[in-house]
Scaffold this motif. Structure first.
Motif, PDB file in Angstrom:
ATOM      1  N   GLN A 102       1.734  -9.133   0.251  1.00  0.00           N
ATOM      2  CA  GLN A 102       2.184  -9.927   1.396  1.00  0.00           C
ATOM      3  C   GLN A 102       2.201  -9.121   2.693  1.00  0.00           C
ATOM      4  O   GLN A 102       2.012  -9.666   3.777  1.00  0.00           O
ATOM      5  CB  GLN A 102       3.579 -10.492   1.119  1.00  0.00           C
ATOM      6  N   ARG A 103       2.411  -7.819   2.583  1.00  0.00           N
ATOM      7  CA  ARG A 103       2.460  -6.990   3.799  1.00  0.00           C
ATOM      8  C   ARG A 103       1.137  -7.017   4.554  1.00  0.00           C
ATOM      9  O   ARG A 103       1.108  -6.940   5.793  1.00  0.00           O
ATOM     10  CB  ARG A 103       2.861  -5.557   3.427  1.00  0.00           C
ATOM     11  N   VAL A 104       0.026  -7.123   3.820  1.00  0.00           N
ATOM     12  CA  VAL A 104      -1.286  -7.232   4.465  1.00  0.00           C
ATOM     13  C   VAL A 104      -1.358  -8.513   5.289  1.00  0.00           C
ATOM     14  O   VAL A 104      -1.836  -8.516   6.435  1.00  0.00           O
ATOM     15  CB  VAL A 104      -2.414  -7.211   3.410  1.00  0.00           C
ATOM     16  N   ILE A 105      -0.887  -9.602   4.710  1.00  0.00           N
ATOM     17  CA  ILE A 105      -0.903 -10.891   5.408  1.00  0.00           C
ATOM     18  C   ILE A 105      -0.042 -10.833   6.658  1.00  0.00           C
ATOM     19  O   ILE A 105      -0.437 -11.267   7.743  1.00  0.00           O
ATOM     20  CB  ILE A 105      -0.438 -12.014   4.464  1.00  0.00           C
ATOM     21  N   ASP A 106       1.155 -10.274   6.517  1.00  0.00           N
ATOM     22  CA  ASP A 106       2.088 -10.199   7.645  1.00  0.00           C
ATOM     23  C   ASP A 106       1.575  -9.304   8.764  1.00  0.00           C
ATOM     24  O   ASP A 106       1.773  -9.594   9.951  1.00  0.00           O
ATOM     25  CB  ASP A 106       3.453  -9.687   7.166  1.00  0.00           C
ATOM     26  N   MET A 107       0.903  -8.231   8.410  1.00  0.00           N
ATOM     27  CA  MET A 107       0.477  -7.247   9.407  1.00  0.00           C
ATOM     28  C   MET A 107      -0.885  -7.527  10.031  1.00  0.00           C
ATOM     29  O   MET A 107      -1.123  -7.177  11.183  1.00  0.00           O
ATOM     30  CB  MET A 107       0.449  -5.852   8.771  1.00  0.00           C
ATOM     31  N   TYR A 108      -1.777  -8.176   9.263  1.00  0.00           N
ATOM     32  CA  TYR A 108      -3.161  -8.249   9.722  1.00  0.00           C
ATOM     33  C   TYR A 108      -3.727  -9.656   9.894  1.00  0.00           C
ATOM     34  O   TYR A 108      -4.750  -9.819  10.566  1.00  0.00           O
ATOM     35  CB  TYR A 108      -4.077  -7.503   8.736  1.00  0.00           C
ATOM     36  N   ILE A 109      -3.125 -10.654   9.285  1.00  0.00           N
ATOM     37  CA  ILE A 109      -3.752 -11.974   9.194  1.00  0.00           C
ATOM     38  C   ILE A 109      -3.165 -12.954  10.207  1.00  0.00           C
ATOM     39  O   ILE A 109      -1.945 -13.001  10.402  1.00  0.00           O
ATOM     40  CB  ILE A 109      -3.610 -12.538   7.764  1.00  0.00           C
ATOM     41  N   ASP A 110      -4.037 -13.739  10.844  1.00  0.00           N
ATOM     42  CA  ASP A 110      -3.598 -14.731  11.831  1.00  0.00           C
ATOM     43  C   ASP A 110      -3.244 -16.065  11.191  1.00  0.00           C
ATOM     44  O   ASP A 110      -2.351 -16.764  11.670  1.00  0.00           O
ATOM     45  CB  ASP A 110      -4.696 -14.949  12.880  1.00  0.00           C
ATOM     46  N   GLY A 163      -1.150 -11.068 -14.382  1.00  0.00           N
ATOM     47  CA  GLY A 163      -2.219 -10.717 -13.459  1.00  0.00           C
ATOM     48  C   GLY A 163      -1.950  -9.488 -12.624  1.00  0.00           C
ATOM     49  O   GLY A 163      -0.964  -8.783 -12.797  1.00  0.00           O
ATOM     50  N   MET A 164      -2.860  -9.283 -11.670  1.00  0.00           N
ATOM     51  CA  MET A 164      -2.817  -8.121 -10.785  1.00  0.00           C
ATOM     52  C   MET A 164      -2.785  -8.599  -9.336  1.00  0.00           C
ATOM     53  O   MET A 164      -3.175  -9.719  -9.026  1.00  0.00           O
ATOM     54  CB  MET A 164      -4.041  -7.238 -11.013  1.00  0.00           C
ATOM     55  N   VAL A 165      -2.323  -7.703  -8.464  1.00  0.00           N
ATOM     56  CA  VAL A 165      -2.230  -8.000  -7.032  1.00  0.00           C
ATOM     57  C   VAL A 165      -3.061  -6.977  -6.270  1.00  0.00           C
ATOM     58  O   VAL A 165      -3.028  -5.780  -6.582  1.00  0.00           O
ATOM     59  CB  VAL A 165      -0.764  -7.960  -6.550  1.00  0.00           C
ATOM     60  N   MET A 166      -3.799  -7.423  -5.289  1.00  0.00           N
ATOM     61  CA  MET A 166      -4.604  -6.504  -4.491  1.00  0.00           C
ATOM     62  C   MET A 166      -3.704  -5.651  -3.608  1.00  0.00           C
ATOM     63  O   MET A 166      -2.786  -6.144  -2.953  1.00  0.00           O
ATOM     64  CB  MET A 166      -5.608  -7.290  -3.641  1.00  0.00           C
ATOM     65  N   MET A 167      -3.973  -4.363  -3.597  1.00  0.00           N
ATOM     66  CA  MET A 167      -3.137  -3.384  -2.901  1.00  0.00           C
ATOM     67  C   MET A 167      -3.348  -3.450  -1.385  1.00  0.00           C
ATOM     68  O   MET A 167      -4.444  -3.777  -0.915  1.00  0.00           O
ATOM     69  CB  MET A 167      -3.465  -1.995  -3.427  1.00  0.00           C
ATOM     70  N   PRO A 168      -2.307  -3.097  -0.615  1.00  0.00           N
ATOM     71  CA  PRO A 168      -2.425  -3.210   0.852  1.00  0.00           C
ATOM     72  C   PRO A 168      -3.342  -2.183   1.505  1.00  0.00           C
ATOM     73  O   PRO A 168      -4.038  -2.503   2.464  1.00  0.00           O
ATOM     74  CB  PRO A 168      -0.982  -3.051   1.330  1.00  0.00           C
ATOM     75  N   ASP A 204      -6.304  -2.794  -6.988  1.00  0.00           N
ATOM     76  CA  ASP A 204      -5.296  -3.721  -7.479  1.00  0.00           C
ATOM     77  C   ASP A 204      -4.292  -2.996  -8.372  1.00  0.00           C
ATOM     78  O   ASP A 204      -4.573  -1.918  -8.888  1.00  0.00           O
ATOM     79  CB  ASP A 204      -5.954  -4.856  -8.256  1.00  0.00           C
ATOM     80  N   ASP A 205      -3.122  -3.592  -8.506  1.00  0.00           N
ATOM     81  CA  ASP A 205      -2.084  -3.005  -9.349  1.00  0.00           C
ATOM     82  C   ASP A 205      -1.160  -4.110  -9.837  1.00  0.00           C
ATOM     83  O   ASP A 205      -1.235  -5.251  -9.365  1.00  0.00           O
ATOM     84  CB  ASP A 205      -1.301  -1.940  -8.577  1.00  0.00           C
ATOM     85  N   TYR A 206      -0.250  -3.744 -10.750  1.00  0.00           N
ATOM     86  CA  TYR A 206       0.673  -4.727 -11.308  1.00  0.00           C
ATOM     87  C   TYR A 206       1.674  -5.192 -10.256  1.00  0.00           C
ATOM     88  O   TYR A 206       2.088  -4.404  -9.396  1.00  0.00           O
ATOM     89  CB  TYR A 206       1.412  -4.124 -12.503  1.00  0.00           C
ATOM     90  N   PRO A 207       2.089  -6.450 -10.295  1.00  0.00           N
ATOM     91  CA  PRO A 207       3.045  -6.957  -9.296  1.00  0.00           C
ATOM     92  C   PRO A 207       4.459  -6.428  -9.524  1.00  0.00           C
ATOM     93  O   PRO A 207       4.920  -6.367 -10.662  1.00  0.00           O
ATOM     94  CB  PRO A 207       2.985  -8.478  -9.506  1.00  0.00           C
ATOM     95  N   PHE A 208       5.118  -6.040  -8.451  1.00  0.00           N
ATOM     96  CA  PHE A 208       6.533  -5.700  -8.542  1.00  0.00           C
ATOM     97  C   PHE A 208       7.299  -6.951  -8.955  1.00  0.00           C
ATOM     98  O   PHE A 208       7.017  -8.052  -8.478  1.00  0.00           O
ATOM     99  CB  PHE A 208       7.065  -5.204  -7.194  1.00  0.00           C
TER     100      PHE A 208
END
Length: 210
Positions: free
Chosen positions: A106-114, A47-52, A38-42
């Motif tokens: 969000q890139r994880v969602i766009d690339m991998y999630i149905d 909070g923190m955001v899980m890294m791709p 995880d890292d800080y959000p751009f």
């Protein structure tokens, strides 16, 4: 977190080979030396955001040919329902991504999630409990996990909430079981159960009757 899936009905189904539930630690797929996920959000924010990278690598390792239906458990997804349970039960493999902290890149969602799924209009600390809810609900529809008869007359199976259930003794602390259930008249029992289902649905979930 996932210890409950090794217990009771689901645990017996897994031990009996009726279904497989594999828990994958995303941290094991991190490529940085501290296994950071995880890292800080751009743009700033709490909070923190899980890294791709760790998530993407974990998904690629678990489902390299994208055979599974991939779901991200998220409060912004469509709300989980019995209809969705039957949809998912018809699929051979499911991959459930559990978010944490402020969510995932969000890139994880766009690339991998149905699709994204929510179990209700509230926010939890992570997606582990929602994922277990989905596992439990869907597992009930796997052949041999529970009796097929148990799936016929239950809440939401016919768009109504379930009627009251009673068992022995026939009288408990002066309160008797409804006489119709002791009559042996199956037509009258079915009529009573439908009436009670309608009554309970109207009281607790009138939206289901619209």
């Amino acid at each position: 977190m996932f210890a409950p899936l090794r217990e009771s009905v689901i645990g017996r189904a897994v031990n009996g080979g009726k279904l497989n539930i594999n828990v994958i630690n995303i941290r094991d797929h991190a490529e940085n030396k501290h296994f950071k996920c995880d890292d800080y959000p751009f743009g700033g924010g709490a909070g923190m955001v899980m890294m791709p990278q760790p998530i993407g690598s974990a998904i690629e390792a678990a489902d390299p040919e994208h055979k599974a239906h991939r779901i991200y458990m998220s409060p912004r997804g469509r709300v989980f329902s019995q209809k969705i349970v039957t949809e998912l039960a018809a699929k051979q493999d499911l991959l459930l991504l559990c978010g944490h902290y402020e969510g995932v890149d969000q890139r994880v969602i766009d690339m991998y999630i149905d699709e994204e799924l929510s179990i209700g209009d509230y926010v939890l600390t992570g997606g582990e409990l929602p994922a277990m809810v989905v596992c439990d609900c869907v597992a009930r529809y796997v052949d041999g996990v529970i009796s097929g008869e148990s799936l016929k007359d239950e809440s939401f199976s016919k768009g109504l909430l379930e009627y009251p259930q009673y068992t022995r003794p026939a009288v408990y602390k002066g309160v008797s079981v409804p006489e119709v259930l002791l009559s042996g008249n199956h037509a009258e029992v079915d009529k009573w159960r439908l009436e009670k289902s309608l009554e309970i649905t109207k009281k607790n979930r009138p939206d289901l009757l619209k």
